[in-house]
Design a protein around this motif. Structure first.
Motif, PDB file in Angstrom:
ATOM      1  N   ASN A  10     -12.350  70.612   8.595  1.00 42.25           N
ATOM      2  CA  ASN A  10     -11.665  70.884   9.863  1.00 42.25           C
ATOM      3  C   ASN A  10     -11.860  72.360  10.189  1.00 42.25           C
ATOM      4  OD1 ASN A  10     -10.204  70.424  12.168  1.00 42.25           O
ATOM      5  ND2 ASN A  10      -8.358  69.706  11.134  1.00 42.25           N
ATOM      6  N   ASP A  11     -11.723  72.699  11.460  1.00 44.13           N
ATOM      7  CA  ASP A  11     -11.788  74.101  11.838  1.00 44.13           C
ATOM      8  C   ASP A  11     -10.683  74.881  11.127  1.00 44.13           C
ATOM      9  OD1 ASP A  11     -13.870  73.529  13.559  1.00 44.13           O
ATOM     10  OD2 ASP A  11     -12.572  73.357  15.327  1.00 44.13           O
ATOM     11  N   VAL A  60      -8.743  77.136  12.127  1.00 41.64           N
ATOM     12  CA  VAL A  60      -7.506  77.300  12.902  1.00 41.64           C
ATOM     13  C   VAL A  60      -6.631  76.058  12.880  1.00 41.64           C
ATOM     14  CG1 VAL A  60      -8.431  79.087  14.429  1.00 41.64           C
ATOM     15  CG2 VAL A  60      -8.682  76.672  15.052  1.00 41.64           C
ATOM     16  N   ASP A  61      -7.198  74.939  12.507  1.00 43.72           N
ATOM     17  CA  ASP A  61      -6.445  73.678  12.492  1.00 43.72           C
ATOM     18  C   ASP A  61      -6.222  73.135  11.082  1.00 43.72           C
ATOM     19  OD1 ASP A  61      -6.337  73.516  15.329  1.00 43.72           O
ATOM     20  OD2 ASP A  61      -8.399  72.773  15.356  1.00 43.72           O
ATOM     21  N   THR A  78      -4.872  72.109   7.542  1.00 39.18           N
ATOM     22  CA  THR A  78      -3.491  71.865   7.121  1.00 39.18           C
ATOM     23  C   THR A  78      -3.250  72.281   5.671  1.00 39.18           C
ATOM     24  OG1 THR A  78      -3.915  69.618   6.314  1.00 39.18           O
ATOM     25  CG2 THR A  78      -3.405  69.872   8.676  1.00 39.18           C
ATOM     26  N   ARG A  96     -16.035  75.179   8.381  1.00 37.51           N
ATOM     27  CA  ARG A  96     -15.133  74.041   8.519  1.00 37.51           C
ATOM     28  C   ARG A  96     -14.702  73.427   7.178  1.00 37.51           C
ATOM     29  NH1 ARG A  96     -15.713  69.646  11.166  1.00 37.51           N
ATOM     30  NH2 ARG A  96     -13.814  69.874  12.401  1.00 37.51           N
TER      31      ARG A  96
END
Length: 256
Positions: free
Chosen positions: A98-99, A101-102, A104, A157
Motif C-alpha cells: 500500500n502507499d 500514506v495509507d 496501516t 509501496r
C-alpha cells in the motif's frame, strides 16, 4: 572438493518450505544430503515427498510464524524426529502492499512480526543448540536468513517489508559478530525477483513486470531453484569462514 559441499548426516530446518523459495532451498539441501524439517503454516507435503525421493529423512512441522509461540516447539520437534539441528534457513515471510500514506498499523505489525521478530527468535533458539553442539564436539552450525533486494534498496509501496528485510541484514551481521567464535556461521541470501506467490501481483502487473524485466541483466525472473546452489554453499563446510555476508542471487539486478 565435493566433500566440502556434502550435507550427509546434517539436519536442516527450512521455514516456509511448502512452496516457492523455501521449497527450492529445501530440495537443494536434500539433494546435497541433508535431512529436512519442513516448516510451514500449511503442510509441506510435496516438499517432504520430493526430499524423501532423494533418500533423505524429511518431516512436516506445522507452525504459524506470525508469532513466536511455535519457536521452541519447532526446535524440539526437529530434534525428536531428526536428531539434531545443524542448519536453519529462515525463509518464512509475508508482504503487504500500500502507499506509505495509507499504510496501516495492522499491516506494519503483521509483516514485522513474521519477517523479523520470529526470524530473530528462531535464530536464538537454533543458535543455543548449535553453540552447545560446538562446545560438545566441534560441530559447526549454519544459519541462513532470507533477505531481499530491499535489504539494500528502498522499494515502493512496501514499507514494512523494506523495514523487515533491512532488519534481517542487520540481525544477520549482529549474530555473526556474536557467534562466529562459538561455532555458528550466520549469513543471508538476498534473492532478486523470483517467480513465487509473493511476487504474483508484480508478475501480473504488465507495467511493473516490464520495468522489472528491463532492469534484470539476465533477462528473466528467477526460479526458486536458482537459490539452491547458494544455499548449499552457505550450509556446507565450504563456507566455514564466511560470516555476516549477504549473498545476492539476483540475475545482476544490483549491478545494473
Amino acid at each position: 572438493m565435493t566433500a566440502m559441499f556434502d550435507l550427509s548426516g546434517k539436519t536442516a530446518i527450512v521455514t516456509g518450505a511448502n512452496t516457492g523459495i523455501g521449497q527450492g532451498i529445501a530440495l537443494a539441501l536434500a539433494e546435497a544430503g541433508a535431512n529436512i524439517a519442513a516448516v510451514g503454516r500449511s503442510p509441506a507435503t510435496e516438499t517432504v515427498e520430493k526430499a524423501r525421493a532423494f533418500g533423505r529423512q524429511a518431516e512436516i512441522i506445522s507452525a504459524d510464524l506470525s508469532t513466536i509461540e511455535p519457536v521452541d516447539r519447532i526446535i524440539d520437534e526437529t530434534k525428536e524426529k531428526l536428531g539434531t539441528v545443524d542448519i536453519l534457513v529462515n525463509n518464512a515471510g509475508i508482504i503487504r502492499r500500500n502507499d506509505a500514506v495509507d499504510f496501516t498499523e495492522e499491516d506494519w505489525d503483521a509483516v514485522i512480526d513474521t519477517n523479523l521478530k520470529s526470524l530473530f527468535f528462531l535464530c536464538q533458539a537454533a543458535g543455543r543448540e548449535m553453540i552447545a553442539a560446538y562446545e560438545a564436539d566441534g560441530r559447526i552450525g549454519k544459519i541462513i536468513n532470507i533477505a531481499s533486494m530491499l535489504t539494500f534498496q528502498g522499494g515502493i509501496r512496501v514499507p514494512s517489508y523494506t523495514a523487515s528485510k533491512s532488519g534481517v541484514g542487520g540481525v544477520t551481521k549482529l549474530l555473526a559478530n556474536e557467534w562466529a567464535s562459538k561455532g555458528v556461521c550466520v549469513n543471508a541470501i538476498a534473492p532478486g525477483y523470483i517467480a513465487t506467490n509473493n511476487t504474483a501481483a508484480l508478475q501480473s502487473d504488465e507495467n511493473r513486470n516490464r520495468q522489472i524485466m528491463e532492469r534484470i541483466p539476465a533477462g528473466r525472473w528467477g526460479d526458486p531453484s536458482d537459490l539452491g546452489g547458494a544455499a548449499v554453499f552457505l550450509a556446507s563446510g565450504a563456507s566455514d569462514y564466511v560470516q555476516g555476508h549477504i549473498l545476492a542471487v539476483d540475475g545482476g539486478w544490483l549491478a545494473r
